[in-house]
Design a protein around this motif. Sequence first.
Motif, short mmCIF file in Angstrom:
data_model
loop_
_atom_site.label_atom_id
_atom_site.label_comp_id
_atom_site.label_asym_id
_atom_site.label_seq_id
_atom_site.Cartn_x
_atom_site.Cartn_y
_atom_site.Cartn_z
N LEU A 273 -39.03 73.42 37.88
CA LEU A 273 -40.16 72.75 37.25
C LEU A 273 -39.73 71.44 36.59
O LEU A 273 -40.39 70.41 36.75
CB LEU A 273 -40.79 73.67 36.20
CG LEU A 273 -41.89 73.06 35.33
CD1 LEU A 273 -43.11 72.69 36.18
CD2 LEU A 273 -42.29 74.01 34.21
N LYS A 274 -38.61 71.46 35.86
CA LYS A 274 -38.17 70.27 35.13
C LYS A 274 -37.88 69.10 36.08
O LYS A 274 -38.11 67.95 35.75
CB LYS A 274 -36.96 70.58 34.26
CG LYS A 274 -35.69 70.90 35.02
CD LYS A 274 -34.51 71.10 34.07
CE LYS A 274 -33.21 71.33 34.84
NZ LYS A 274 -32.06 71.53 33.91
N ILE A 290 -42.38 70.31 28.51
CA ILE A 290 -42.09 71.61 29.13
C ILE A 290 -41.52 72.57 28.10
O ILE A 290 -40.49 72.28 27.48
CB ILE A 290 -41.09 71.46 30.30
CG1 ILE A 290 -41.59 70.42 31.31
CG2 ILE A 290 -40.88 72.80 30.99
CD1 ILE A 290 -40.54 70.02 32.32
N ARG A 295 -38.16 75.58 31.55
CA ARG A 295 -37.44 74.44 32.12
C ARG A 295 -36.60 74.80 33.33
O ARG A 295 -36.48 74.01 34.27
CB ARG A 295 -36.56 73.78 31.03
CG ARG A 295 -37.38 72.99 30.02
CD ARG A 295 -36.54 72.44 28.91
NE ARG A 295 -37.40 71.87 27.86
CZ ARG A 295 -36.98 71.53 26.67
NH1 ARG A 295 -35.70 71.67 26.34
NH2 ARG A 295 -37.82 71.04 25.77
N ASP A 306 -48.07 80.90 32.50
CA ASP A 306 -47.23 79.70 32.45
C ASP A 306 -48.03 78.47 32.90
O ASP A 306 -47.94 77.41 32.28
CB ASP A 306 -46.01 79.85 33.36
CG ASP A 306 -45.02 80.89 32.87
OD1 ASP A 306 -45.04 81.21 31.66
OD2 ASP A 306 -44.23 81.39 33.71
N LEU A 310 -48.88 75.04 30.79
CA LEU A 310 -48.52 73.72 31.30
C LEU A 310 -49.74 72.81 31.45
O LEU A 310 -49.70 71.63 31.12
CB LEU A 310 -47.82 73.85 32.66
CG LEU A 310 -46.37 74.34 32.63
CD1 LEU A 310 -45.91 74.71 34.03
CD2 LEU A 310 -45.47 73.28 32.02
N HIS A 311 -50.82 73.40 31.94
CA HIS A 311 -52.05 72.63 32.13
C HIS A 311 -52.55 72.11 30.79
O HIS A 311 -52.94 70.94 30.66
CB HIS A 311 -53.12 73.48 32.81
CG HIS A 311 -54.33 72.70 33.22
ND1 HIS A 311 -55.36 72.40 32.33
CD2 HIS A 311 -54.68 72.11 34.40
CE1 HIS A 311 -56.27 71.69 32.95
NE2 HIS A 311 -55.89 71.50 34.21
N SER A 313 -50.79 71.60 28.10
CA SER A 313 -49.83 70.64 27.56
C SER A 313 -49.94 69.27 28.23
O SER A 313 -49.81 68.24 27.57
CB SER A 313 -48.41 71.18 27.74
OG SER A 313 -47.46 70.30 27.20
#
Length: 387
Positions: A273-274, A290, A295, A306, A310-311, A313
């Motif tokens: 993801l990172k 993240i 991460r 998750d 994330l959405h 953030s």
Amino acid sequence: MNQHDVIILGAGASGLWAALTAAKRGRKVLVVDHARKAGRKILIAGGGKCNFTNIDLSPANYHCKNAHFCKSALARFTPWHMVEYLSLHDISWEEREHSQLFCTHSAADVTEALYNDCLEHNVHFLFSEQITDVQKKGELFDVGLTDSQHFAPSLIVALGGSAWPQAGATDAGYKLARQFGHKIIPTFPALVPLMMPSNWKLKNLSGIALPVTIRCNNKQFTENMLFTHKGISGPVVLQISAHWKKGDAIEIDLLPSASLTDILEEAGSKPLLKNVLSRKFPERLAAALIPKELREKQIAQLSKKDMQVLHSSIHAFTVTPTGTEGMKKAEATGGGVDTSSVSSKTMESKLCSGLYLTGEVLDVLGDLGGFNLHWAWASGNAAGEVV
């Protein structure tokens, strides 16, 4: 020498335009200012290039307790009037994004043209003058200065708002309006950077800039945002600041032109993801967005929860600013003289005949992009046509 047709307090944009308009009609005009020269705010507008108007201007770009107040003056003085004026003086200009018009050389070209035109039409200027007293005696206004007294049947208050005190701005216009019975809508710094809590998640990112969408109080703007030592700035922040009130949260979409879901699907299941987000954001910003526990996860390892985190953030980052950076950093002043007691056609006070109020001293706030300077020209023009 001390008897005039019109006395104008303030040699800023609205004062200069009112002076020139009145003088062209043969009026004997005196302009008084505490600065050493004319148009100090014009000179620093638009980064010194004078964002003098906006082609897409409409009343919808203005915010006032009376939503209809600015319509008449704007209808009679359009962006093309300013374009024509600059063209007559061979001042080159250019159109930038969002239909903003700027001088290509310097804002000084505009101030010099206005000042010289005023002189050619016999406008008399008194600079570095303090106004000690203003009274209306019979049909005449009696304006006391440090070393002289002046009289006129018409007085235009074009003293501006409180924003940019380092350029000479004061609250003198509000005090004078109040003296003649006008109500002042509480003023506030507008088109101004926002300050954030010391512990907010995106601190220590000073210098990073990116396009975002910011929402607050049913308004939203999409433009560049800049992280600062104190919080956030940039065009999008200045725009939303006019609609933000203390205690309100703002919502930031840090990826307005793309969908996080689509980006992750296109990346496939194996990348971390990172690594994926570091290709979409500056590295420091990606690390701050993240959560630590995500991460090192591959895209395939992300749960539904998750993805929701994330959405939120990235597409709906929510934070409550602690305040603004105040009048020193504000490009305009919100609030001002209540327009319900001012004629929308002539800018004349309904409470005191012969008294006119123009420009930023009124409760008229334009969006970012040349709108406030245009209001100064248009309101000055409205008063200058009738005094």
